[in-house]
Write an enzyme that holds these catalytic residues in place. Structure first.
Site, PDB file in Angstrom:
ATOM      1  N   CYS A   1       0.941  -1.126   0.246  1.00  0.00           N
ATOM      2  CA  CYS A   1       0.019   0.098  -0.078  1.00  0.00           C
ATOM      3  C   CYS A   1       0.840   1.268  -0.035  1.00  0.00           C
ATOM      4  O   CYS A   1       2.094   1.187  -0.758  1.00  0.00           O
ATOM      5  CB  CYS A   1      -0.953  -0.088   1.109  1.00  0.00           C
TER       6      CYS A   1
ATOM      7  N   SER B   1      -0.982  -1.067   6.858  1.00  0.00           N
ATOM      8  CA  SER B   1      -2.307  -1.083   7.376  1.00  0.00           C
ATOM      9  C   SER B   1      -3.036  -2.063   6.290  1.00  0.00           C
ATOM     10  O   SER B   1      -3.597  -3.262   6.391  1.00  0.00           O
ATOM     11  CB  SER B   1      -3.146   0.167   7.638  1.00  0.00           C
ATOM     12  N   ARG B   2      -3.218  -1.303   5.223  1.00  0.00           N
ATOM     13  CA  ARG B   2      -4.006  -2.092   3.928  1.00  0.00           C
ATOM     14  C   ARG B   2      -3.237  -3.492   3.468  1.00  0.00           C
ATOM     15  O   ARG B   2      -4.146  -4.596   3.556  1.00  0.00           O
ATOM     16  CB  ARG B   2      -4.255  -1.022   2.711  1.00  0.00           C
TER      17      ARG B   2
ATOM     18  N   GLY C   1       2.920   0.263   3.805  1.00  0.00           N
ATOM     19  CA  GLY C   1       2.980  -1.120   4.065  1.00  0.00           C
ATOM     20  C   GLY C   1       2.685  -1.463   5.696  1.00  0.00           C
ATOM     21  O   GLY C   1       3.406  -2.403   5.952  1.00  0.00           O
TER      22      GLY C   1
END
Length: 314
Positions: A86, A91-92, A89
């Site tokens: 994301c 959360s998503r 790098g």
């Protein structure tokens, strides 16, 4: 970027930019979870999948789990390596990798999160994504559209979008449960209109909730009460709240309205996307509320076992 498992890496957008000039890590597949897709020049170098998702708690990432996990498996099986990324790098993309670890390695959410964090210390899914991982775990690491927990999650997400002013035209009719059809309800438990016997919805469309605190939970009572209550684990039986059904298609994407029988037009209840309070005191949102006295429960007939007396020649 950090190696999480064999041929699986977790990283940030800047790692993709570095890979575009050097493919030393052996990456063939890139899974991007961003608000915009990668530049065409990078897409031409790798097998890419883009999921438009924002790093906010109300975002629905769970609906993309299955596609993302399939892409990771395909990249690991048929490619040289997969980078899931994301913006930074943490959360998503971390949420997807944790979900993959839970399913593939048969780990609990806590163990999968600890393991991924061990390889990449900055990992921290936002609270909404963490909840979705918990839900994924409760569904045995399979996104099941028929699971009542998943249905409630999808409806809640849609409710929040409508509150934020998202146009109803952007919503898919896939959220509507199929209407039971007269003559084809054999073996099903059906709720029918009490007045005309029209089949309305299956028992699987019921969305249960735990009981609230009764009258004390209503706002004017709650303000005058200083007594703290513990949350009940008892399932409420006072009201019928259901998922939207196909016969509601013409009205369901309004903010609120009445629910009437599609055949005789008698009033069945009401709906309001922002929610309402059940008589038990619990807040239900969205609320597709059917009045108990307007419907009858029709259970499948059980054929009685007949006692057969053997024919005797004596």
């Amino acid at each position: 970027m950090d190696k999480i498992a064999e041929r699986l890496f977790l990283g940030a957008f800047e790692d993709v930019l570095m890979l575009s000039s050097s493919n030393d890590a052996g990456i063939s597949h890139i899974l991007s979870l961003l608000d915009r897709s990668l530049p065409i020049s990078i897409q031409n170098q790798f097998t890419c999948k883009f999921v438009k998702v924002f790093d906010v708690p109300d975002e629905d990432l769970l609906s993309h789990f299955e596609d993302c996990l399939r892409f990771i498996d395909e990249g690991r099986d048929n490619g040289t390596g997969v980078l899931v990324h994301c913006q930074v790098g943490c959360s998503r993309s971390a949420t997807i990798v944790i979900a993959w670890m839970m399913r593939t390695k048969k780990l609990s959410l806590e163990n999968a999160l600890d393991l991924v964090t061990e390889f990449r210390p900055c990992v921290r899914p936002n609270e909404g994504f963490h909840f979705q991982l918990e839900l994924f775990s409760k569904m045995n690491c399979q996104v099941d559209p028929q699971n009542s927990l998943y249905k409630k999650f999808k409806l809640k997400t849609l409710s929040l979008q409508m509150e934020q002013g998202t146009s109803p035209e952007n919503f898919s009719s896939d959220i509507l449960a199929a209407s039971p059809v007269e003559g084809k309800t054999k073996g099903e438990t059906i709720y029918r209109c009490k007045k005309c016997r029209q089949p309305l919805f299956r028992d699987t469309s019921l969305l249960s909730h735990t009981s609230g605190e009764g009258k004390e939970a209503f706002s004017w009572k709650a303000k005058s009460s200083n007594t703290s209550k513990t949350k009940s684990d008892v399932v409420c039986t006072q009201s019928l709240f259901i998922e939207p059904v196909q016969w509601m298609a013409d009205i369901v994407f309004k903010q609120e309205g009445k629910l009437v029988c599609p055949k005789c037009k008698s009033k069945l209840g009401s709906f309001i996307w922002c929610g309402e309070q059940c008589p038990c005191g619990a807040w239900v949102a969205p609320a597709f509320h059917i009045q108990n006295g307007k419907v009858d429960l029709s259970k499948p007939l059980l054929l009685a076992q007949r006692s057969v007396v053997p024919f005797s020649t004596n």
